[in-house]
Design an enzyme around this catalytic site. Sequence first.
Site, PDB file in Angstrom:
ATOM      1  N   TYR A  56      38.553  28.484  49.546  1.00 44.87           N
ATOM      2  CA  TYR A  56      39.205  29.168  48.427  1.00 44.87           C
ATOM      3  C   TYR A  56      38.520  28.793  47.118  1.00 44.87           C
ATOM      4  O   TYR A  56      38.186  29.668  46.305  1.00 44.87           O
ATOM      5  CB  TYR A  56      40.686  28.800  48.376  1.00 44.87           C
ATOM      6  CG  TYR A  56      41.437  29.466  47.246  1.00 44.87           C
ATOM      7  CD1 TYR A  56      41.945  30.755  47.394  1.00 44.87           C
ATOM      8  CD2 TYR A  56      41.640  28.809  46.031  1.00 44.87           C
ATOM      9  CE1 TYR A  56      42.629  31.372  46.354  1.00 44.87           C
ATOM     10  CE2 TYR A  56      42.325  29.417  44.991  1.00 44.87           C
ATOM     11  CZ  TYR A  56      42.817  30.694  45.159  1.00 44.87           C
ATOM     12  OH  TYR A  56      43.479  31.297  44.124  1.00 44.87           O
ATOM     13  N   LYS A 113      36.312  31.367  44.659  1.00 41.73           N
ATOM     14  CA  LYS A 113      36.683  31.565  43.260  1.00 41.73           C
ATOM     15  C   LYS A 113      35.549  31.146  42.331  1.00 41.73           C
ATOM     16  O   LYS A 113      35.344  31.751  41.264  1.00 41.73           O
ATOM     17  CB  LYS A 113      37.959  30.790  42.942  1.00 41.73           C
ATOM     18  CG  LYS A 113      39.205  31.379  43.590  1.00 41.73           C
ATOM     19  CD  LYS A 113      39.486  32.794  43.103  1.00 41.73           C
ATOM     20  CE  LYS A 113      40.811  33.332  43.611  1.00 41.73           C
ATOM     21  NZ  LYS A 113      41.128  34.670  43.083  1.00 41.73           N
TER      22      LYS A 113
END
Length: 227
Positions: A142, A146
């Site tokens: 994650y 990002k």
Amino acid sequence: MANLDGAVVLVTGANGGIGTQFVHQTLARGAAKVYATARRPRTWDDARVVPLTLDVTDPASIRAAVEAASDVTVLVNNAGASVSTTGILAHTDEEIRANVETNFLGPLFLARAFAPILRQANNAAIIDIHSLLSWYAVAGIYSATKAALWSATNSLRLELAPAGVHVVGVHVGFVDTAMAAHAPGPKTDPADLVRIVLDAVETNQYEVLADESSVAAKAGLSAPLER
């Protein structure tokens, strides 16, 4: 971009807490129409909201969305995926692929697909929702996706600026949504986050650090690596 009056907005992940606020608040600021997209779009109690099926991981779905929403002037890349396990080495193949496709490739491909439309529009903008975890690699894939989106947003800003398309990147910690229900500690209200973001759009800012945690995380980038 001076204001959202008369804008035609497309919001990905519109069914969630942040997406719903983008729908309501852009309309409150004068948007003429909002395409509220999701894999399974819901109905809305407002004729200005157009539910639209969109899977950001599916190229055919992206092409269909561009054809259906050829009048878009503001693209909000909000849809995202998270992980249930910590540590990038512990993620399953499915978790890694889902995060890369949803958090990075989806927003990038969507921006690329809508770029010709946005280049021809007045007061056009792209809003990309990042995370303070772009700079704090505790969330495995994650965080990695990002961080990649942050970099891509900066590239989009440079490439689209000559056409007058304003690109805004948003960093925030935990937001009080279903995705962050497991997380302890303070969380930003989605309504407050979206208000801050739209204020930034209307005052021509390029980056939003929506909470103190994001401010601290970015400030720490200049520090030496400890491990």
